[in-house]
Scaffold this active site. Structure first.
Site, PDB file in Angstrom:
ATOM      1  NE  ARG A  44       0.212   1.571   3.387  1.00  0.00           N
ATOM      2  CZ  ARG A  44       1.172   2.449   3.563  1.00  0.00           C
ATOM      3  NH1 ARG A  44       2.410   2.068   3.674  1.00  0.00           N
ATOM      4  NH2 ARG A  44       0.913   3.720   3.625  1.00  0.00           N
ATOM      5  CB  ALA A  46       0.182   6.894  -3.874  1.00  0.00           C
ATOM      6  CG  ASP A 234      -3.255   8.116  -1.409  1.00  0.00           C
ATOM      7  OD1 ASP A 234      -2.813   6.985  -1.645  1.00  0.00           O
ATOM      8  OD2 ASP A 234      -3.212   8.635  -0.270  1.00  0.00           O
ATOM      9  CG  ASN A 244      -2.433  11.550   2.640  1.00  0.00           C
ATOM     10  OD1 ASN A 244      -1.859  10.699   1.966  1.00  0.00           O
ATOM     11  ND2 ASN A 244      -2.123  11.758   3.916  1.00  0.00           N
ATOM     12  CE  LYS A 245      -5.044   5.620   4.455  1.00  0.00           C
ATOM     13  NZ  LYS A 245      -6.058   4.729   3.819  1.00  0.00           N
TER      14      LYS A 245
HETATM   15  O1  MRU Z   1      -4.515   3.133   2.256  1.00  0.00           O
HETATM   16  P1  MRU Z   1      -3.038   3.368   2.115  1.00  0.00           P
HETATM   17  O2  MRU Z   1      -2.228   2.838   3.238  1.00  0.00           O
HETATM   18  O3  MRU Z   1      -2.531   2.938   0.760  1.00  0.00           O
HETATM   19  O4  MRU Z   1      -2.908   4.988   2.151  1.00  0.00           O
HETATM   20  C1  MRU Z   1      -1.644   5.534   2.020  1.00  0.00           C
HETATM   21  C2  MRU Z   1      -1.632   7.010   2.133  1.00  0.00           C
HETATM   22  O5  MRU Z   1      -2.632   7.684   2.259  1.00  0.00           O
HETATM   23  C3  MRU Z   1      -0.284   7.675   1.971  1.00  0.00           C
HETATM   24  O6  MRU Z   1      -0.203   8.819   2.762  1.00  0.00           O
HETATM   25  C4  MRU Z   1      -0.086   8.041   0.502  1.00  0.00           C
HETATM   26  O7  MRU Z   1      -0.354   6.943  -0.300  1.00  0.00           O
HETATM   27  C5  MRU Z   1       1.297   8.547   0.225  1.00  0.00           C
HETATM   28  S1  MRU Z   1       2.447   7.288   0.383  1.00  0.00           S
HETATM   29  C6  MRU Z   1       3.928   7.982   0.029  1.00  0.00           C
END
Ligand code: MRU
Length: 345
Positions: A44, A46, A234, A244-245
């Site tokens: 997981r 991005a 993301d 983002n998350k």
């Molecule tokens: O659901 P996830 O764990 O894939 O979410 C990840 C995030 O939101 C990260 O902050 C984002 O992908 C950037 S990773 C460099």
């Protein structure tokens, strides 16, 4: 150790569901296994998702027994459709697939040449990711002062990329530059990427940290106990809105309310100029069981018939963003004008 890599004719990745208690490597031998690994969050983050999808296409090229270039290109299109549908929000997934399909469309030679070209481009995406992260880290580390306490949300480290990390890569570089930086790690419910993955990484890098529950960030910002907020992305829209998350929006609101700068660290591969603003970004809704399945002293927290919602991401409006750190420099408002300059640079 890289998070995602190609070895023995297959895609290998650190199984992030098992961390921090076990460091295990999962292997995918087909593009459908790669798509499932993305969906189930074995991998997981991005940029890591993008790299895994690229190698997923290389698996598809390997799986296909087409002797003709036209048929193989068709097989790649079908495989890309399966990989694309794994998760909707992180634009790096589509970005990596489109980049490789474009390369495949222009390829010359035999079907085996095309198979080689697909794998080489997937490998190039992975290698570039590490170089891009290190460039971003240099730009971002300049924003951190010696003695800063930083609030960090989710996991944006080596585990969320191929290596080094984005926002966590910035903190790592500042630390390696000798700056005494402390991290308040948002646990990041419901999948706890902060408490599980970011804490594990910070242990490896010997960077001091404390875990907080996501709802505590406002307290530390208001009390002046945190000087900066860093997070990943993301997908970033053309106007600078950042997906983002889940929880990032509330963190940015609290930072803004207390005059604390908030910096997303974003490779240009995550900037989607085709979307004018953040409300156009598709937000993944995941299994409610990720929320309901929480246990307290070994007992399920939620009542048996409880229902839950589980949007995995939210959008932070650009008005709450101080500046966006990219590999081509730190971008300040107006993002509508300035983001274009770094994407095409
Ligand atoms: O659901 P996830 O764990 O894939 O979410 C990840 C995030 O939101 C990260 O902050 C984002 O992908 C950037 S990773 C460099």
């Amino acid at each position: 150790m890289r998070t995602v890599y190609w070895e023995d004719h297959c895609l290998k990745m650190i199984d992030q569901r098992r961390l921090p208690n076990a460091l295990e490597v999962a292997a995918c031998h087909t593009h459908l296994e790669a798509a499932q690994a993305i969906k189930d969050m074995v991998v997981r983050g991005a940029p890591a998702i993008g790299a895994a999808a690229g190698f997923g296409l290389a698996l598809a090229a390997q799986e296909s027994d087409s002797a003709s270039v036209r048929e193989l290109r068709n097989d790649l299109q079908n495989a890309a459709a399966a990989l694309r549908s794994a998760r909707p929000t992180a634009v790096n997934l589509a970005w990596a697939l489109n980049r490789i399909l474009k390369k495949a469309a222009g390829s010359e030679g035999t079907a085996d040449d095309l198979r080689r070209i697909v794998l080489e481009e997937a490998q190039r995406i992975a290698d570039e990711d590490v170089e891009v992260n290190k460039r971003m880290a240099e730009h971002g580390a300049a924003l951190i002062q010696d003695g800063d306490t930083v609030i960090h949300h989710c996991n944006t480290g080596a585990l969320a990329t191929v290596d080094w990390g984005t926002a966590l890569g910035v903190i790592r570089t500042a630390h390696e530059q000798g700056k005494r930086v402390q991290v308040l790690v948002d646990e990041t419910r419901p999948r706890l990427q902060g408490a599980r993955l970011t804490a594990w990484e910070l242990e490896q890098y010997h960077i001091p940290y404390e875990i907080i529950s996501d709802n505590m960030a406002g307290y530390f910002l208001h009390a002046g106990k945190a000087q900066k907020v860093f997070f990943g992305a993301d997908r970033v829209a053309a106007n600078g809105d950042v997906a983002n998350k889940i929880g990032t929006y509330m963190l940015a609101l609290a930072a803004h309310d207390n005059g604390v700068p908030a910096y997303p660290v974003v490779p240009t591969s995550t900037i989607d100029l085709s979307l004018a603003h953040g409300d156009l970004i598709p937000i993944e809704e995941r299994d409610p069981e990720e929320v309901l399945g929480l246990e307290f002293h070994g007992e399920r927290v939620a009542p048996e018939h409880a229902r839950a919602r589980n949007p995995a991401f939210d959008v932070t409006p650009h008005r709450l963003i101080t500046a966006i750190v990219t590999e081509n420099g730190v971008v300040h408002p107006p993002f509508e004008t300035n983001l274009k300059k770094v994407v095409t640079a």
